[in-house]
Design an enzyme around this catalytic site. Structure first.
Site, PDB file in Angstrom:
ATOM      1  N   ARG A 264     -21.160  20.128   5.274  1.00  0.00           N
ATOM      2  CA  ARG A 264     -20.914  18.926   4.463  1.00  0.00           C
ATOM      3  C   ARG A 264     -19.744  18.115   5.020  1.00  0.00           C
ATOM      4  NH1 ARG A 264     -21.130  23.088   0.870  1.00  0.00           N
ATOM      5  NH2 ARG A 264     -23.141  23.343  -0.146  1.00  0.00           N
ATOM      6  N   ILE A 265     -18.586  18.773   5.174  1.00  0.00           N
ATOM      7  CA  ILE A 265     -17.393  18.020   5.589  1.00  0.00           C
ATOM      8  C   ILE A 265     -17.508  17.602   7.058  1.00  0.00           C
ATOM      9  CG2 ILE A 265     -14.879  18.111   5.853  1.00  0.00           C
ATOM     10  CD1 ILE A 265     -14.901  20.101   3.432  1.00  0.00           C
TER      11      ILE A 265
ATOM     12  N   ASP B 116     -22.498  23.702  16.144  1.00  0.00           N
ATOM     13  CA  ASP B 116     -22.822  24.394  14.896  1.00  0.00           C
ATOM     14  C   ASP B 116     -24.174  25.057  15.119  1.00  0.00           C
ATOM     15  OD1 ASP B 116     -23.786  25.170  12.355  1.00  0.00           O
ATOM     16  OD2 ASP B 116     -22.561  23.648  11.373  1.00  0.00           O
TER      17      ASP B 116
ATOM     18  N   CYS C 126      -8.421  21.072   8.888  1.00  0.00           N
ATOM     19  CA  CYS C 126      -8.411  20.848   7.436  1.00  0.00           C
ATOM     20  C   CYS C 126      -9.394  21.821   6.798  1.00  0.00           C
ATOM     21  CB  CYS C 126      -8.848  19.425   7.103  1.00  0.00           C
ATOM     22  SG  CYS C 126      -7.566  18.216   7.377  1.00  0.00           S
ATOM     23  N   ALA C 127      -9.689  22.957   7.460  1.00  0.00           N
ATOM     24  CA  ALA C 127     -10.680  23.891   6.903  1.00  0.00           C
ATOM     25  C   ALA C 127      -9.979  25.110   6.309  1.00  0.00           C
ATOM     26  CB  ALA C 127     -11.675  24.290   7.979  1.00  0.00           C
ATOM     27  N   ARG C 128      -9.632  26.070   7.149  1.00  0.00           N
ATOM     28  CA  ARG C 128      -8.916  27.249   6.676  1.00  0.00           C
ATOM     29  C   ARG C 128      -7.935  27.699   7.757  1.00  0.00           C
ATOM     30  NH1 ARG C 128      -9.720  26.065   2.227  1.00  0.00           N
ATOM     31  NH2 ARG C 128     -10.760  27.205   0.561  1.00  0.00           N
TER      32      ARG C 128
ATOM     33  N   ASP D 219      -3.581  21.080   7.890  1.00  0.00           N
ATOM     34  CA  ASP D 219      -3.503  20.986   6.424  1.00  0.00           C
ATOM     35  C   ASP D 219      -3.529  22.382   5.817  1.00  0.00           C
ATOM     36  OD1 ASP D 219      -3.561  19.603   3.892  1.00  0.00           O
ATOM     37  OD2 ASP D 219      -5.675  20.168   3.714  1.00  0.00           O
TER      38      ASP D 219
ATOM     39  N   GLU E 101      -0.546  31.078   3.053  1.00  0.00           N
ATOM     40  CA  GLU E 101      -0.209  29.960   2.161  1.00  0.00           C
ATOM     41  C   GLU E 101       0.334  30.523   0.856  1.00  0.00           C
ATOM     42  OE1 GLU E 101      -3.259  27.014   1.639  1.00  0.00           O
ATOM     43  OE2 GLU E 101      -3.659  26.874   3.782  1.00  0.00           O
TER      44      GLU E 101
ATOM     45  N   HIS F  18      -1.979  21.721   2.335  1.00  0.00           N
ATOM     46  CA  HIS F  18      -3.333  21.906   1.789  1.00  0.00           C
ATOM     47  C   HIS F  18      -3.699  20.775   0.810  1.00  0.00           C
ATOM     48  CE1 HIS F  18      -6.498  25.262   1.136  1.00  0.00           C
ATOM     49  NE2 HIS F  18      -7.029  24.095   0.882  1.00  0.00           N
TER      50      HIS F  18
ATOM     51  N   GLY G  45      -6.179  18.446   1.478  1.00  0.00           N
ATOM     52  CA  GLY G  45      -7.492  17.876   1.785  1.00  0.00           C
ATOM     53  C   GLY G  45      -8.224  17.374   0.553  1.00  0.00           C
ATOM     54  N   ALA G  46      -8.210  18.167  -0.495  1.00  0.00           N
ATOM     55  CA  ALA G  46      -8.988  17.813  -1.696  1.00  0.00           C
ATOM     56  C   ALA G  46      -8.122  17.141  -2.746  1.00  0.00           C
ATOM     57  CB  ALA G  46      -9.622  19.075  -2.275  1.00  0.00           C
TER      58      ALA G  46
HETATM   59  P1  NAD Z   1     -20.254  24.059   4.554  1.00  0.00           P
HETATM   60  O1  NAD Z   1     -20.678  25.421   4.145  1.00  0.00           O
HETATM   61  O2  NAD Z   1     -21.013  22.875   4.042  1.00  0.00           O
HETATM   62  O3  NAD Z   1     -20.239  23.960   6.157  1.00  0.00           O
HETATM   63  C1  NAD Z   1     -19.748  24.967   7.001  1.00  0.00           C
HETATM   64  C2  NAD Z   1     -20.467  24.792   8.344  1.00  0.00           C
HETATM   65  O4  NAD Z   1     -19.860  25.638   9.316  1.00  0.00           O
HETATM   66  C3  NAD Z   1     -21.948  25.180   8.295  1.00  0.00           C
HETATM   67  O5  NAD Z   1     -22.775  24.117   8.724  1.00  0.00           O
HETATM   68  C4  NAD Z   1     -22.060  26.369   9.249  1.00  0.00           C
HETATM   69  O6  NAD Z   1     -23.296  26.413   9.925  1.00  0.00           O
HETATM   70  C5  NAD Z   1     -20.893  26.106  10.181  1.00  0.00           C
HETATM   71  N1  NAD Z   1     -20.422  27.308  10.873  1.00  0.00           N
HETATM   72  C6  NAD Z   1     -20.239  28.555  10.357  1.00  0.00           C
HETATM   73  N2  NAD Z   1     -19.802  29.408  11.310  1.00  0.00           N
HETATM   74  C7  NAD Z   1     -19.685  28.677  12.441  1.00  0.00           C
HETATM   75  C8  NAD Z   1     -19.260  28.990  13.753  1.00  0.00           C
HETATM   76  N3  NAD Z   1     -18.893  30.220  14.101  1.00  0.00           N
HETATM   77  N4  NAD Z   1     -19.262  28.008  14.668  1.00  0.00           N
HETATM   78  C9  NAD Z   1     -19.648  26.751  14.336  1.00  0.00           C
HETATM   79  N5  NAD Z   1     -20.072  26.396  13.099  1.00  0.00           N
HETATM   80  C10 NAD Z   1     -20.086  27.352  12.165  1.00  0.00           C
HETATM   81  O7  NAD Z   1     -18.700  23.966   4.156  1.00  0.00           O
HETATM   82  P2  NAD Z   1     -17.829  22.648   3.877  1.00  0.00           P
HETATM   83  O8  NAD Z   1     -17.920  22.285   2.439  1.00  0.00           O
HETATM   84  O9  NAD Z   1     -18.149  21.623   4.896  1.00  0.00           O
HETATM   85  O10 NAD Z   1     -16.364  23.250   4.103  1.00  0.00           O
HETATM   86  C11 NAD Z   1     -15.874  23.489   5.401  1.00  0.00           C
HETATM   87  C12 NAD Z   1     -14.508  24.167   5.337  1.00  0.00           C
HETATM   88  O11 NAD Z   1     -13.544  23.307   4.709  1.00  0.00           O
HETATM   89  C13 NAD Z   1     -14.464  25.451   4.516  1.00  0.00           C
HETATM   90  O12 NAD Z   1     -13.633  26.385   5.174  1.00  0.00           O
HETATM   91  C14 NAD Z   1     -13.813  25.027   3.191  1.00  0.00           C
HETATM   92  O13 NAD Z   1     -13.208  26.118   2.515  1.00  0.00           O
HETATM   93  C15 NAD Z   1     -12.796  24.036   3.719  1.00  0.00           C
HETATM   94  N6  NAD Z   1     -12.282  23.071   2.747  1.00  0.00           N
HETATM   95  C16 NAD Z   1     -10.961  22.706   2.847  1.00  0.00           C
HETATM   96  C17 NAD Z   1     -10.451  21.767   1.994  1.00  0.00           C
HETATM   97  C18 NAD Z   1      -8.994  21.374   2.063  1.00  0.00           C
HETATM   98  O14 NAD Z   1      -8.408  21.059   1.032  1.00  0.00           O
HETATM   99  N7  NAD Z   1      -8.368  21.369   3.227  1.00  0.00           N
HETATM  100  C19 NAD Z   1     -11.265  21.164   1.017  1.00  0.00           C
HETATM  101  C20 NAD Z   1     -12.618  21.546   0.961  1.00  0.00           C
HETATM  102  C21 NAD Z   1     -13.123  22.494   1.841  1.00  0.00           C
HETATM  103  C1  MLT Z   2     -11.460  24.044  -1.411  1.00  0.00           C
HETATM  104  O1  MLT Z   2     -11.827  25.127  -0.965  1.00  0.00           O
HETATM  105  O2  MLT Z   2     -12.090  23.431  -2.298  1.00  0.00           O
HETATM  106  C2  MLT Z   2     -10.262  23.408  -0.833  1.00  0.00           C
HETATM  107  O3  MLT Z   2      -9.548  24.243   0.007  1.00  0.00           O
HETATM  108  C3  MLT Z   2      -9.424  22.647  -1.771  1.00  0.00           C
HETATM  109  C4  MLT Z   2      -8.708  23.441  -2.830  1.00  0.00           C
HETATM  110  O4  MLT Z   2      -8.381  24.598  -2.631  1.00  0.00           O
HETATM  111  O5  MLT Z   2      -8.501  22.880  -3.918  1.00  0.00           O
END
Ligand code: NAD
Ligand code: MLT
Length: 543
Positions: A151-152, A171, A231-233, A257, A262, A280, A282-283
Site C-alpha cells: 500500500r505505502i 517486491d 519510514c517502515a520499521r 522515521d 523505540e 515515528h 509517518g502516521a
Molecule cells: P503492506 O503489507 O501493504 O506492504 C508490504 C509490502 O512489502 C508487500 O507488498 C510485500 O510483498 C512486500 N515485501 C515483504 N517482504 C519483502 C521483501 N523481503 N522484499 C521486498 N518486498 C517485500 O504494508 P504497508 O501498509 O504498505 O506498510 C509498510 C510498512 O510501513 C510496514 O512495516 C508498516 O508497519 C509501516 N508503517 C509505518 C508507519 C509510520 O508511521 N512510519 C505508518 C504505517 C505503516
Molecule cells: C503503524 O503501524 O500504523 C504505524 O507505525 C503508525 C503508528 O504506529 O501509529
C-alpha cells in the site's frame, strides 16, 4: 452493555463516535502498564489502542472478559497476538487509514534531506545566513528505488513519478503488469538495484528477510552519493552501516522515521551531517489519525454489538464446526503455500490449484485462501489470514486459478499447487494422513512421500549409488540429525530428488559440502512450522 477501554490517545473523531453510541460504555485510560494494565483489561469487553501501550501475554493473563482488541493503525507488533488468540480475543487493525500520510512523510523526508531544510533552519536560529553551505539536489530525473510495493510503497511510487523521478523497485509479490501500471521498473533483487539508485526507500514489514536489508555488503555496491529513507520499521537498515556510510562519504544522506529501539532519543546518527530524523511521525497527521480512529472504533463497536469481524489479524470468521472438519487439509494447503514461496523466491505471477477426490467436495475456497496465506505469509506487514489472503494475492496481480476433480487418484484426497514465477515453475502436491499428518506426495515431476514439517533439505540429483550415504555423513559431521528421509525418482539412474527432514538448519559449510558431490545439482533449505503447529488464525474458533 459492553464496555470499551481506550488505551492510547485517540483522535476526537473516534472518541465522539464512542460517546454518541448508546450501545456501549467507554473509558479513556492511557499510559497503563504492568499489573495496572492487566487488571484494567479484565474489566472490559473491547480495547482500542495505537502503538503506545504494550499488550503482552502477562497483561492478558487470566483475562476471561476481553473479546476484541483493535489497533488504530497498521502494525500490531505491540500486541501479543498468540496470547490473544489463545484467549479467544480477536485482534483487528485498520490497514489503510494511514497509507497516504506515511507515503507523504517519506516524500517530505526525501525533499527536506535533498534541500538541507533542517540544518539550514538551525543555522538561521544561530544567526548564520549560510547560502553557500547548503547547496541541494533536485529530485527530478533522479532514480528512486522502492523496496516493498504494497500500500505505502505504491503510494510513494506514484507520487515520486509525479515529481519526475525514475522509479525502480523490488517486491517479489508484485506482478510486472501492476508494476508497469505504476510506472515502476522491477528488479530481481534489492542488490541489483543499488548501483542505480540516487534514493532508496523501504516499505516492507520487518521480517527475517528484511532485517539488515541494507548492511555492509550493500554499502559496498550502492551508488556513491545515495540517500536512504526509512519510514517502515527500524532495523531494515543496519544503523551501524548507515553511520559508516555517512562517515566515509559513500552515503550523502539518511532520513529515518523509525528506529531499531523505540523510543530512540540517543543515536550515533543524531547530529551527523546529512542526517534527518523524526520520532515515528509517518502516521501522525490529523487526517490519518482521524481515519484510523474512526475505522477502529467502527470495527470494535460493530464487533461488540453484531459479532461482525473485519480486518482480523489473528483469526478467520469460520464457524467452529466447519473449521474442525477442515483443519487438517487447511494445514496441508497452508504448508504447500509456504513451501512453494520458499522453493522459488523470484516474482510470483500465477498459481494453479487442483483439488482431487473427496477434497473436491469440500469448501475449496477456504483451502485456496489457506494456500494463499502460506504463500504470502513471509511477505506481509500483518500476517494474512483466511479472510484477506486471496484478495491480497490478487491485489498484487498474481493470478489464481483452481480446478476440482472428484474422481480419486492414488489418494482419497490430494491437493496440487503450481506456482509460475519470473524464473519458471514449481509444483507440489500434498495429502493428509490420519487427521493431522500433512504429507508431501509430489515435488515437480517426482512422486514421493515426505513429511511437511520442520526443516527440509531438498536436493535434486542424479540417481547414483552412495548419494544418501554421502549426504548423511556430511550432515553427521556437522552435527545435523536427520529425522526422516524420502527420495523420488523416475527410473534407475535417472533424475531424482531427495528430501531430508532435519532436526536443525544445516550450516552453510554443510550445504556447500553436500553440493560438492558431482551428482547433486543443488540444495534448498525450506522452513515449515513444526508438526502440529498451526497459524494463529487456524487455531481459533469464533469468539
Ligand atoms: P503492506 O503489507 O501493504 O506492504 C508490504 C509490502 O512489502 C508487500 O507488498 C510485500 O510483498 C512486500 N515485501 C515483504 N517482504 C519483502 C521483501 N523481503 N522484499 C521486498 N518486498 C517485500 O504494508 P504497508 O501498509 O504498505 O506498510 C509498510 C510498512 O510501513 C510496514 O512495516 C508498516 O508497519 C509501516 N508503517 C509505518 C508507519 C509510520 O508511521 N512510519 C505508518 C504505517 C505503516
Ligand atoms: C503503524 O503501524 O500504523 C504505524 O507505525 C503508525 C503508528 O504506529 O501509529
Amino acid at each position: 452493555m459492553p464496555r470499551v477501554i481506550v488505551l492510547d490517545t485517540l483522535s476526537p473523531e473516534g472518541l465522539s463516535l464512542l460517546a454518541a453510541d448508546p450501545r456501549i460504555q467507554f473509558d479513556v485510560r492511557t499510559g497503563l502498564k504492568g499489573e495496572e494494565l492487566r487488571t484494567a483489561l479484565a474489566e472490559y469487553e473491547g480495547a482500542i489502542c495505537r502503538s503506545g501501550v504494550k499488550i503482552t501475554a502477562d497483561s492478558l493473563a487470566g483475562n476471561t472478559r476481553l473479546k476484541a482488541i483493535v489497533r488504530a493503525g497498521v502494525g500490531t507488533d505491540n500486541i501479543d497476538k498468540e496470547a490473544a488468540t489463545r484467549l479467544g480475543i480477536v485482534v483487528m487493525n485498520t490497514p489503510v487509514g494511514n497509507t497516504i500520510s506515511t507515503a507523504e512523510h517519506t516524500l517530505a523526508l526525501m525533499l527536506a534531506l535533498s534541500r538541507n531544510v533542517a540544518p539550514a533552519y538551525h543555522a538561521l536560529l544561530e544567526h548564520r545566513w549560510d547560502r553557500n553551505k547548503y547547496m541541494g539536489t533536485q529530485l527530478a530525473d533522479k532514480t528512486l528505488g522502492v523496496v516493498g510495493l504494497g500500500r505505502i510503497g505504491q503510494a510513494v511510487a506514484t507520487r515520486a513519478g509525479a515529481l519526475a523521478m525514475k522509479v525502480i523497485g523490488y517486491d517479489p509479490f508484485l506482478s510486472p503488469e501492476r508494476a508497469a501500471e505504476l510506472g515502476v521498473r522491477l528488479f530481481p533483487t534489492v542488490d541489483a538495484m543499488l548501483p542505480e539508485i540516487d534514493y532508496l526507500t523501504v516499505h516492507t514489514p520487518l521480517t527475517d528477510e528484511t532485517r539488515g536489508l541494507f548492511g555492509p555488503k550493500q554499502l559496498q555496491i550502492v551508488k556513491p552519493g545515495a540517500r536512504l529513507i526509512n519510514c517502515a520499521r527500524g532495523g531494515i537498515y543496519d544503523e551501524g552501516t548507515l553511520v559508516e556510510g555517512l562517515k566515509s562519504g559513500k552515503l550523502a544522506g539518511v532520513a529515518l522515521d523509525v528506529f531499531t529501539e523505540e523510543p530512540c532519543t540517543d543515536s550515533p546518527l543524531f547530529g551527523m551531517p546529512g542526517v534527518l530524523c523524526t520520532p515515528h511521525l509517518g502516521a501522525s497527521t490529523e487526517e490519518a489519525q482521524a481515519q484510523v480512529a474512526v475505522e477502529g472504533v467502527t470495527l470494535l463497536v460493530n464487533f461488540l454489538t453484531t459479532g461482525d469481524i473485519r480486518h482480523a489479524v489473528n483469526m478467520s470468521p469460520l464457524d467452529a464446526k466447519t473449521l474442525d472438519s477442515m483443519r487438517g487439509y487447511l494445514d496441508v494447503a497452508y504448508r504447500l503455500g509456504l513451501l512453494l514461496a520458499q522453493l522459488d523466491q523470484s516474482t510470483a505471477r500465477s498459481c494453479r490449484l487442483t483439488y482431487r477426490g473427496e477434497l473436491a467436495e469440500k469448501d475449496t475456497k477456504l483451502l485456496t485462501a489457506s494456500f494463499a496465506c502460506g504463500l504470502l505469509s513471509a511477505a506481509m506487514a500483518v500476517e494474512p489470514n483466511i479472510v484477506n489472503a486471496e484478495v491480497l494475492l490478487r491485489e498484487r496481480g498474481i493470478e489464481l486459478t483452481t480446478e476440482s476433480k472428484s474422481e480419486k487418484g492414488a489418494f482419497a484426497s490430494v491437493m496440487g499447487a503450481e506456482l509460475v514465477t519470473s524464473q519458471g515453475k514449481v509444483r507440489a502436491a500434498g495429502t493428509l494422513f490420519g487427521h493431522d499428518m500433512p504429507r508431501l506426495v509430489q515435488l515437480n515431476d517426482h512422486q514421493l512421500e515426505a513429511y511437511l514439517d520442520g526443516v527440509l533439505m531438498i536436493f535434486p540429483h542424479r540417481d547414483v549409488p552412495g548419494i544418501i550415504g554421502s549426504v548423511g555423513t556430511t550432515l553427521g559431521r556437522h552435527q545435523v540429525n536427520i529425522a526422516q528421509m524420502a527420495v523420488g525418482r523416475a527410473n534407475r539412474g535417472g533424475e531424482s530428488v531427495g528430501i531430508l527432514n532435519l532436526d536443525d538448519t544445516p550450516p552453510a559449510e554443510a550445504l556447500a559440502e553436500v553440493r560438492a558431490h558431482p551428482a547433486i545439482h543443488n540444495t534448498t533449505v525450506i522452513k515449515l512450522p513444526a508438526a502440529g503447529k498451526l497459524p494463529s488464525w487456524l487455531q481459533s474458533g469464533p469468539p
